[in-house]
Design a protein around this motif. Sequence first.
Motif, short mmCIF file in Angstrom:
data_model
loop_
_atom_site.label_atom_id
_atom_site.label_comp_id
_atom_site.label_asym_id
_atom_site.label_seq_id
_atom_site.Cartn_x
_atom_site.Cartn_y
_atom_site.Cartn_z
N ALA A 7 0.99 -1.30 0.07
CA ALA A 7 -0.10 -0.05 -0.24
C ALA A 7 1.01 1.28 -0.01
O ALA A 7 0.35 2.06 -0.75
N LYS A 8 1.75 1.27 0.62
CA LYS A 8 2.75 2.42 0.76
C LYS A 8 3.41 2.61 -0.54
O LYS A 8 3.49 3.68 -0.92
N ASP A 9 3.89 1.46 -1.14
CA ASP A 9 4.36 1.51 -2.48
C ASP A 9 3.56 2.20 -3.31
O ASP A 9 3.80 3.18 -4.30
N TYR A 10 2.31 1.61 -3.53
CA TYR A 10 1.35 2.35 -4.46
C TYR A 10 0.81 3.83 -4.15
O TYR A 10 0.83 4.56 -4.89
N ASN A 11 0.93 3.94 -2.69
CA ASN A 11 0.48 5.48 -2.45
C ASN A 11 1.83 6.40 -2.81
O ASN A 11 1.35 7.49 -3.17
N SER A 12 3.07 5.89 -2.82
CA SER A 12 4.14 7.04 -3.21
C SER A 12 4.12 7.06 -4.72
O SER A 12 4.64 8.15 -5.16
N THR A 13 3.50 6.15 -5.61
CA THR A 13 3.71 6.08 -6.79
C THR A 13 2.38 6.52 -7.64
O THR A 13 2.27 6.63 -8.90
N ALA A 14 1.30 6.80 -6.77
CA ALA A 14 -0.06 6.76 -7.52
C ALA A 14 -0.07 7.96 -8.39
O ALA A 14 -0.85 7.85 -9.30
N GLY A 15 0.54 9.22 -8.30
CA GLY A 15 0.63 10.40 -9.04
C GLY A 15 0.91 9.92 -10.29
O GLY A 15 0.97 10.58 -11.25
N ILE A 16 1.98 8.96 -10.56
CA ILE A 16 2.31 8.60 -12.03
C ILE A 16 2.19 7.15 -12.50
O ILE A 16 2.72 7.15 -13.40
N TYR A 17 1.24 6.59 -11.75
CA TYR A 17 0.88 5.40 -12.32
C TYR A 17 0.25 5.43 -13.86
O TYR A 17 0.74 4.67 -14.30
#
Length: 174
Positions: A7-17
């Motif tokens: 979840a932390k990983d996706y939280n930190s990259t959500a803006g560029i997913y």
Amino acid sequence: MGKKEIAKDYNSTAGIYDMRYMEEQLLKISFILKRVMVHDGETVVDAGCGTGMLLSHLGNGFHIGIDTSVEMLKEAKKRHSGAEFVLGDVEALPIRGESCDKVFCVSVLQLVEDPQKGLDEIMRVLKRGSAFGISLLNKASFAKGIGGRIRGAEAQVYESESMRDVFVMGYKNS
Ligand SMILES: C[S@@+](CC[C@H](N)C(=O)[O-])C[C@H]1O[C@@H](n2cnc3c(N)ncnc32)[C@H](O)[C@@H]1O
């Protein structure tokens, strides 16, 4: 990686997913939606909805996106204000049994601790006779024999040379 780290990983990259993966994911989503038709008015769940790409391709209905990453859900909400977005886990879906007309889960099960639990949850929330569309990375060990892992459903497996996922689609029959 555990759930919190994922979840932390996706939280930190959500803006560029989307910039990274939109093209790839849209191919998979269109492959699925050509085979699992969604009709207006249906209750649809997208488990591991990410930034909401799949739900944004549907017409009217009660559409629920579920994900363990709050930042991915925020991106999804920007894209699709008409859907409900809920922080939740595909291994324990916060949804009543036999209440959904369609359930999707695209490129998620390779990430979860117990993918069989995820599959069983998807079948639990589907109404009898209703359809599902699931994909997961084909390099995941759980992807092998995926058709036989779906309990209580007629399922067909699709492999693709051009996409990195294996797809399984079908109907709940019991
Ligand atoms: C590769 S992305 C796919 C997102 C979206 N389905 C798509 O096609 O673009 C994986 C997503 O699954 C979510 N995820 C990971 N583990 C999950 C779990 N146990 N339950 C629900 N979502 C999960 C991640 O936060 C991420 O948004």
